[in-house]
Design a protein around this motif. Structure first.
Motif, PDB file in Angstrom:
ATOM      1  N   ASP A   1       0.803  -1.259  -0.072  1.00 17.20           N
ATOM      2  CA  ASP A   1       0.096   0.133   0.081  1.00 17.20           C
ATOM      3  C   ASP A   1       0.805   1.263   0.044  1.00 17.20           C
ATOM      4  O   ASP A   1       0.515   2.201  -0.698  1.00 17.20           O
ATOM      5  N   ASP A   2       1.976   1.308   0.892  1.00 16.33           N
ATOM      6  CA  ASP A   2       2.949   2.501   0.721  1.00 16.33           C
ATOM      7  C   ASP A   2       3.204   2.474  -0.571  1.00 16.33           C
ATOM      8  O   ASP A   2       3.288   3.622  -1.023  1.00 16.33           O
ATOM      9  N   ILE A   3       3.918   1.745  -1.444  1.00 20.88           N
ATOM     10  CA  ILE A   3       4.378   1.912  -2.658  1.00 20.88           C
ATOM     11  C   ILE A   3       3.476   2.192  -3.537  1.00 20.88           C
ATOM     12  O   ILE A   3       3.703   3.185  -4.237  1.00 20.88           O
ATOM     13  N   GLU A   4       2.238   1.765  -3.547  1.00 19.59           N
ATOM     14  CA  GLU A   4       1.125   2.032  -4.289  1.00 19.59           C
ATOM     15  C   GLU A   4       0.663   3.472  -4.278  1.00 19.59           C
ATOM     16  O   GLU A   4       0.598   4.362  -5.069  1.00 19.59           O
ATOM     17  N   ASN A   5       0.624   3.979  -2.686  1.00 24.63           N
ATOM     18  CA  ASN A   5       0.203   5.406  -2.805  1.00 24.63           C
ATOM     19  C   ASN A   5       1.310   6.524  -3.070  1.00 24.63           C
ATOM     20  O   ASN A   5       0.999   7.365  -3.680  1.00 24.63           O
ATOM     21  N   TRP A   6       2.775   5.912  -2.878  1.00 25.67           N
ATOM     22  CA  TRP A   6       3.827   6.785  -3.417  1.00 25.67           C
ATOM     23  C   TRP A   6       3.666   7.032  -4.881  1.00 25.67           C
ATOM     24  O   TRP A   6       3.964   8.027  -5.341  1.00 25.67           O
ATOM     25  N   LEU A   7       3.545   5.643  -5.659  1.00 25.99           N
ATOM     26  CA  LEU A   7       3.332   5.728  -6.969  1.00 25.99           C
ATOM     27  C   LEU A   7       2.115   6.713  -7.349  1.00 25.99           C
ATOM     28  O   LEU A   7       2.425   7.577  -8.194  1.00 25.99           O
ATOM     29  N   GLY A   8       1.127   6.485  -6.743  1.00 31.18           N
ATOM     30  CA  GLY A   8      -0.172   7.491  -7.169  1.00 31.18           C
ATOM     31  C   GLY A   8       0.428   8.832  -6.958  1.00 31.18           C
ATOM     32  O   GLY A   8      -0.165   9.742  -7.649  1.00 31.18           O
ATOM     33  N   GLN A   9       1.096   9.165  -5.755  1.00 35.35           N
ATOM     34  CA  GLN A   9       1.531  10.901  -5.494  1.00 35.35           C
ATOM     35  C   GLN A   9       2.645  11.077  -6.502  1.00 35.35           C
ATOM     36  O   GLN A   9       2.670  12.244  -7.051  1.00 35.35           O
ATOM     37  N   ILE A  10       3.494  10.053  -6.845  1.00 33.95           N
ATOM     38  CA  ILE A  10       4.463  10.626  -7.991  1.00 33.95           C
ATOM     39  C   ILE A  10       3.761  10.873  -9.281  1.00 33.95           C
ATOM     40  O   ILE A  10       4.227  11.934  -9.946  1.00 33.95           O
ATOM     41  N   ALA A  11       2.839  10.228  -9.631  1.00 32.27           N
ATOM     42  CA  ALA A  11       2.240  10.429 -10.955  1.00 32.27           C
ATOM     43  C   ALA A  11       1.628  11.863 -10.841  1.00 32.27           C
ATOM     44  O   ALA A  11       1.352  12.392 -12.022  1.00 32.27           O
ATOM     45  N   LEU A  12       1.243  12.271  -9.659  1.00 33.34           N
ATOM     46  CA  LEU A  12       0.877  13.665  -9.530  1.00 33.34           C
ATOM     47  C   LEU A  12       1.940  14.722  -9.355  1.00 33.34           C
ATOM     48  O   LEU A  12       1.647  15.843  -9.000  1.00 33.34           O
ATOM     49  N   GLY A  13       3.179  14.434  -9.634  1.00 31.61           N
ATOM     50  CA  GLY A  13       4.449  15.072  -9.299  1.00 31.61           C
ATOM     51  C   GLY A  13       4.974  15.541  -8.112  1.00 31.61           C
ATOM     52  O   GLY A  13       5.500  16.434  -7.605  1.00 31.61           O
ATOM     53  N   ASP A  14       4.619  14.458  -7.200  1.00 33.14           N
ATOM     54  CA  ASP A  14       4.998  14.737  -5.764  1.00 33.14           C
ATOM     55  C   ASP A  14       6.212  14.230  -5.375  1.00 33.14           C
ATOM     56  O   ASP A  14       6.551  13.090  -5.406  1.00 33.14           O
ATOM     57  N   ARG A  15       7.109  15.218  -5.111  1.00 31.87           N
ATOM     58  CA  ARG A  15       8.587  14.740  -4.974  1.00 31.87           C
ATOM     59  C   ARG A  15       8.934  14.235  -3.749  1.00 31.87           C
ATOM     60  O   ARG A  15       9.743  13.365  -3.487  1.00 31.87           O
ATOM     61  N   ALA A  16       8.145  14.642  -2.607  1.00 36.19           N
ATOM     62  CA  ALA A  16       8.439  14.086  -1.329  1.00 36.19           C
ATOM     63  C   ALA A  16       8.092  12.438  -1.395  1.00 36.19           C
ATOM     64  O   ALA A  16       8.895  11.659  -0.788  1.00 36.19           O
ATOM     65  N   SER A  17       6.796  11.961  -2.101  1.00 40.14           N
ATOM     66  CA  SER A  17       6.681  10.651  -2.472  1.00 40.14           C
ATOM     67  C   SER A  17       7.832   9.967  -3.336  1.00 40.14           C
ATOM     68  O   SER A  17       8.115   8.926  -3.008  1.00 40.14           O
ATOM     69  N   PHE A  18       8.437  10.912  -4.236  1.00 37.90           N
ATOM     70  CA  PHE A  18       9.356   9.972  -4.715  1.00 37.90           C
ATOM     71  C   PHE A  18      10.675   9.871  -4.136  1.00 37.90           C
ATOM     72  O   PHE A  18      11.249   8.799  -4.254  1.00 37.90           O
ATOM     73  N   SER A  19      11.107  10.681  -3.254  1.00 38.90           N
ATOM     74  CA  SER A  19      12.248  10.622  -2.126  1.00 38.90           C
ATOM     75  C   SER A  19      11.718   9.296  -1.463  1.00 38.90           C
ATOM     76  O   SER A  19      12.629   8.642  -1.198  1.00 38.90           O
ATOM     77  N   ALA A  20      10.565   9.298  -0.787  1.00 37.82           N
ATOM     78  CA  ALA A  20      10.294   8.362  -0.024  1.00 37.82           C
ATOM     79  C   ALA A  20      10.332   6.922  -0.677  1.00 37.82           C
ATOM     80  O   ALA A  20      10.854   5.986  -0.145  1.00 37.82           O
ATOM     81  N   LEU A  21       9.644   6.637  -1.904  1.00 37.57           N
ATOM     82  CA  LEU A  21       9.591   5.546  -2.754  1.00 37.57           C
ATOM     83  C   LEU A  21      11.408   5.170  -2.929  1.00 37.57           C
ATOM     84  O   LEU A  21      11.627   4.020  -2.772  1.00 37.57           O
ATOM     85  N   TYR A  22      12.193   6.013  -3.208  1.00 34.52           N
ATOM     86  CA  TYR A  22      13.520   5.836  -3.485  1.00 34.52           C
ATOM     87  C   TYR A  22      14.118   5.417  -2.163  1.00 34.52           C
ATOM     88  O   TYR A  22      14.943   4.231  -2.351  1.00 34.52           O
ATOM     89  N   SER A  23      14.020   5.896  -1.182  1.00 28.01           N
ATOM     90  CA  SER A  23      14.389   5.247   0.342  1.00 28.01           C
ATOM     91  C   SER A  23      14.062   3.895   0.457  1.00 28.01           C
ATOM     92  O   SER A  23      14.779   3.141   0.931  1.00 28.01           O
ATOM     93  N   ALA A  24      12.906   3.607   0.063  1.00 25.73           N
ATOM     94  CA  ALA A  24      12.276   2.113   0.467  1.00 25.73           C
ATOM     95  C   ALA A  24      12.780   1.153  -0.475  1.00 25.73           C
ATOM     96  O   ALA A  24      12.795   0.004  -0.221  1.00 25.73           O
ATOM     97  N   THR A  25      13.066   1.532  -1.731  1.00 28.55           N
ATOM     98  CA  THR A  25      13.272   0.752  -2.706  1.00 28.55           C
ATOM     99  C   THR A  25      14.451   0.399  -3.319  1.00 28.55           C
ATOM    100  O   THR A  25      14.735  -0.382  -4.079  1.00 28.55           O
ATOM    101  N   SER A  26      15.367   1.481  -3.441  1.00 29.74           N
ATOM    102  CA  SER A  26      16.463   1.790  -4.159  1.00 29.74           C
ATOM    103  C   SER A  26      17.501   0.651  -3.997  1.00 29.74           C
ATOM    104  O   SER A  26      18.289   0.011  -4.934  1.00 29.74           O
ATOM    105  N   ALA A  27      17.599   0.317  -2.779  1.00 27.62           N
ATOM    106  CA  ALA A  27      18.698  -0.914  -2.311  1.00 27.62           C
ATOM    107  C   ALA A  27      18.167  -2.130  -2.883  1.00 27.62           C
ATOM    108  O   ALA A  27      19.132  -3.014  -3.560  1.00 27.62           O
ATOM    109  N   LYS A  28      16.874  -2.395  -3.198  1.00 29.54           N
ATOM    110  CA  LYS A  28      16.438  -3.725  -3.799  1.00 29.54           C
ATOM    111  C   LYS A  28      16.774  -3.509  -5.144  1.00 29.54           C
ATOM    112  O   LYS A  28      17.386  -4.330  -5.723  1.00 29.54           O
ATOM    113  N   LEU A  29      16.396  -2.418  -5.879  1.00 33.02           N
ATOM    114  CA  LEU A  29      16.634  -2.293  -7.140  1.00 33.02           C
ATOM    115  C   LEU A  29      18.325  -2.402  -7.610  1.00 33.02           C
ATOM    116  O   LEU A  29      18.625  -2.903  -8.572  1.00 33.02           O
ATOM    117  N   PHE A  30      18.871  -1.491  -6.869  1.00 34.31           N
ATOM    118  CA  PHE A  30      20.466  -1.504  -7.081  1.00 34.31           C
ATOM    119  C   PHE A  30      20.901  -2.964  -6.985  1.00 34.31           C
ATOM    120  O   PHE A  30      21.722  -3.347  -7.515  1.00 34.31           O
TER     121      PHE A  30
END
Lengths: 180, 230
Positions: free
Chosen positions: A5-34
């Motif tokens: 749900d967190d990730i879905e919410n962030w993606l939803g907000q990112i689609a609206l141009g929300d940079r804080a959500s982008f930052s939050a998503l990055y914090s939560a997922t970048s280690a996995k993707l890296f």
């Protein structure tokens, strides 16, 4: 640990141009993707570049993540994996010569492959085990190493068309098992 | 391997090959074209994507170096670090009230049925606001230079007007006009501004009736959103 749900919410907000959500998503997922990108590329400098491209893509395409009906984490992993594989193939493509495939000696992830195989989720692992000798490895090499039919055919020393026929048959078997 | 016959068994293998990235470029493109229109095929592909992603379950996460996120932000948002940044931060700071998202259909035929919203949901902007106080959708018809506006929620304050602004690159906001009283309306984008829409930002401010007398926003920024190129 971020929930679906967190990730879905962030993606939803990112689609609206929300940079804080982008930052939050990055914090939560970048280690996995890296980790995934590094696994494919085995080169930190390249992996960092690809990670940048991946998050730029996420920023731009967040509004479309639902199109193919993937879970949000799968969507992210798929973007990262595909971007890493694209990069790897461009790298291999530079010699523009099939013989270059034989020279990819720096990464011989035999034992590593086995370790990964041992720890996959059980259902997938069980179904992979039902495949013919070598075919599970071919699937893993295609997904985790981005190997092409040409590379797999060379690795298994069979004609390309044979490789494709085998793998397609194994994929159907795998699908059938996974759908049980 | 032509996929003219909708053979679902064959499609299962094909979707797996696509998910593994094994299809030659022409077949991958053909698969993607079918994917766009075939929900059953999308479901088959989604199953593969989900299952194959599990192959990464035990790949150890590796924290990227801290500088990487800054580099991503610089590449995404840093273009107008001087003046453009100022406008953006001005907006970002002022808003927090609402967000407007604008879907822009470049190309023709997106909105060719007159002053109505696009029929296909693919072109309908998904609009949301933190507090739902103002929700505005917009879609742009590049052929006609027409910006269709749909104010789905919220209204100007008593005796005030809502004005729409285009912020392209590092330039100061340019007015696209006052939103009419009707919830749905067309605004004509001046020819000179049309090429600037892609990647720009739209903002809505609270202004006196008839719009800002100064040519720049004078009231609160109520909503802001990046234009998405469909």
């Amino acid at each position: 640990m971020a929930t679906r749900d967190d990730i879905e919410n962030w993606l939803g907000q990112i689609a609206l141009g929300d940079r804080a959500s982008f930052s939050a998503l990055y914090s939560a997922t970048s280690a996995k993707l890296f980790g995934v990108i590094l696994r494919v590329l085995d080169n930190r400098a390249e992996a960092e570049e690809v990670l940048q491209e991946v998050y730029m893509r996420i920023w731009r395409h967040a509004g479309r993540y639902r199109v193919n009906g993937l879970s949000p984490m799968t969507w992210l992993i798929t973007i990262a994996r595909n971007a890493a594989v694209d990069r790897k193939r461009r790298r291999v493509a530079i010699p523009a010569d099939m013989s270059a495939i034989d020279s990819e000696s720096d990464s011989g992830p035999g034992p590593e492959q086995r370790a990964i195989a041992a720890s996959e989720n059980a259902r997938l692992s069980d179904c992979m085990d039902e495949l013919d000798e070598g075919h599970a490895e071919a699937v893993r090499r295609a997904y985790l190493d981005g190997e092409t039919y040409a590379e797999l055919a060379s690795r298994f020393d069979v004609p390309l068309n044979t490789m494709r026929t085998w793998l397609r048959r194994s994929l159907l078997k795998l699908r059938e098992c996974l759908s049980r | 391997m032509s996929d003219e016959t909708p053979d679902r068994e064959a499609d299962k293998a094909l979707a797996g090959e696509y998910a593994l990235g094994l299809l030659p470029p022409d077949e991958a493109a053909a698969f993607e074209a079918r994917l766009a229109t075939d929900p059953v095929l999308r479901a088959v592909y989604a199953d593969w994507a989900e299952d194959l992603a599990r192959l990464t379950d035990r790949i150890e996460p590796v924290a990227p170096p801290p500088r990487v996120f800054g580099q991503i932000e610089a590449r995404l948002f840093g273009k107008g670090r001087s003046t453009g940044r100022t406008w953006l931060s001005w907006i970002m700071g002022a808003m927090a009230a609402a967000v407007v998202v604008v879907a822009v259909g470049f190309g023709t035929g997106v909105l060719d049925r007159g002053p109505t919203p696009p029929g296909s949901p693919a072109y309908v902007a998904e609009i949301a606001a933190e507090d739902r106080s103002l929700v505005v959708a917009a879609a742009y018809d590049a052929g006609q230079g027409r910006l269709f506006i749909d104010r789905q929620r919220g209204a100007p304050r008593e005796g005030r007007a809502l004005e729409l602004w285009l912020i392209a690159g590092e330039d100061a906001p340019v007015s696209l006009g006052v939103l009419p009283a009707e919830a749905q309306a067309d605004l004509t984008v001046p020819t000179a501004l049309r090429p600037r829409l892609d990647g720009a930002v739209l903002a809505i401010s609270d202004e006196p009736p008839g719009g800002s007398p100064t040519g720049t926003a004078t009231g609160d920024i109520l909503a802001v959103g990046e234009i998405t190129n469909l």
